[in-house]
Write a protein that holds these residues in place. Sequence first.
Motif, PDB file in Angstrom:
ATOM      1  N   LEU A  13      13.875 -35.690   1.182  1.00  0.00           N
ATOM      2  CA  LEU A  13      14.994 -35.529   0.250  1.00  0.00           C
ATOM      3  C   LEU A  13      14.562 -35.957  -1.146  1.00  0.00           C
ATOM      4  CD1 LEU A  13      18.034 -35.099  -0.383  1.00  0.00           C
ATOM      5  CD2 LEU A  13      18.375 -37.504   0.281  1.00  0.00           C
ATOM      6  N   THR A  65      19.297 -32.906   4.742  1.00  0.00           N
ATOM      7  CA  THR A  65      20.165 -33.790   3.956  1.00  0.00           C
ATOM      8  C   THR A  65      20.242 -33.239   2.523  1.00  0.00           C
ATOM      9  OG1 THR A  65      18.267 -35.188   3.408  1.00  0.00           O
ATOM     10  CG2 THR A  65      19.629 -35.871   5.286  1.00  0.00           C
ATOM     11  N   ALA A 109      17.584 -31.397  -1.898  1.00  0.00           N
ATOM     12  CA  ALA A 109      17.785 -31.499  -0.451  1.00  0.00           C
ATOM     13  C   ALA A 109      16.463 -31.851   0.233  1.00  0.00           C
ATOM     14  CB  ALA A 109      18.336 -30.190   0.098  1.00  0.00           C
TER      15      ALA A 109
END
Length: 331
Positions: free
Chosen positions: A285, A314, A264
Amino acid sequence: MAETEARPGRHSARESIPARLADLASRIGNLAGGKIGNLAGGITDLAGRIGVRLRDAARTARTRLSPTRPPADAPATRVAVARARRRRRRAVLAAVAVTGLVAALAYAVRSPAPPPLTRETSPVAAPSDQAPDNQAPGDQAPTAPADPVSPGGPLLDVDPAPLPGALSLTALGTRDWRHWGGAGADSFHRKAGGTGEIQDPGGERLEHNAGACDLQWTDGTPTARQEGTRAGVFQRGAGKSFTLGVAGSGDLRTVRLFVGTFSAGARLDLTLSSGGDPVVREVALAAGDRFYQYVIRFRAAPGDRLLIKWQALTVTGAQNDGVALQAITVS
């Protein structure tokens, strides 16, 4: 007889000098005009008076030198000739002096007065941008950076730090510490006899055992001693987050936060409840498990708090992708 007849001619020439001076002054007055004309008129009158005095002086000299007129055929003496030459020389010098005076006055009246001297000045810089008086702006001494640990008002900053293979929560959390996981998703350990400055509102969590270093303590509760654990908690999905608080006391505090990401991208938001600009740190990310240590320094008044938010921005899309929380210490 010829020499006797020449004397009246010399006297006529001497007596005509004042008239010539007056005529010269009159011409200068006509040329100058205005104020110089009045000045030349005064000089003309002065020249006339000088001429009268010169004539009177000449007559007196002749009377003293020759009480009785000598006969026409008497020869001229050397003394009389010398005196006549001196009188002519004095008359010529007087005429030159008067002429020079008139010319100087005419030049003074016609020449315009010079403008007053002025000196250009440079604009002064603003007190806030003006260098000291004895220093140019380029030579100004560098300003020392503000000391983040000096006493004062509210303060907040953060720096990342590397993670060792093992660390002691007891050593780092001299005031308080907390660790999550190890005995289920809702379990946690804290410092026995700690100050209680760490505030955790709770929430939905999952447990993991994928930490990057062994966390240890010797003053915990409910487990008093831990030789090394890599347990922690996490949340799945983008937008999920952990929120914590640390109470202020008016003194400088050092907080160490141990967090991670599972495939993430995440962001750390730090603010003081009293207001002010937040401090933000982001991680991009990336796939895989990554863990971080953030060293936070803050100062807040009693009743205010440091607010911490660690949020997933994300994720790559796997089922367990998200953000993780392991421990926090306060010293």
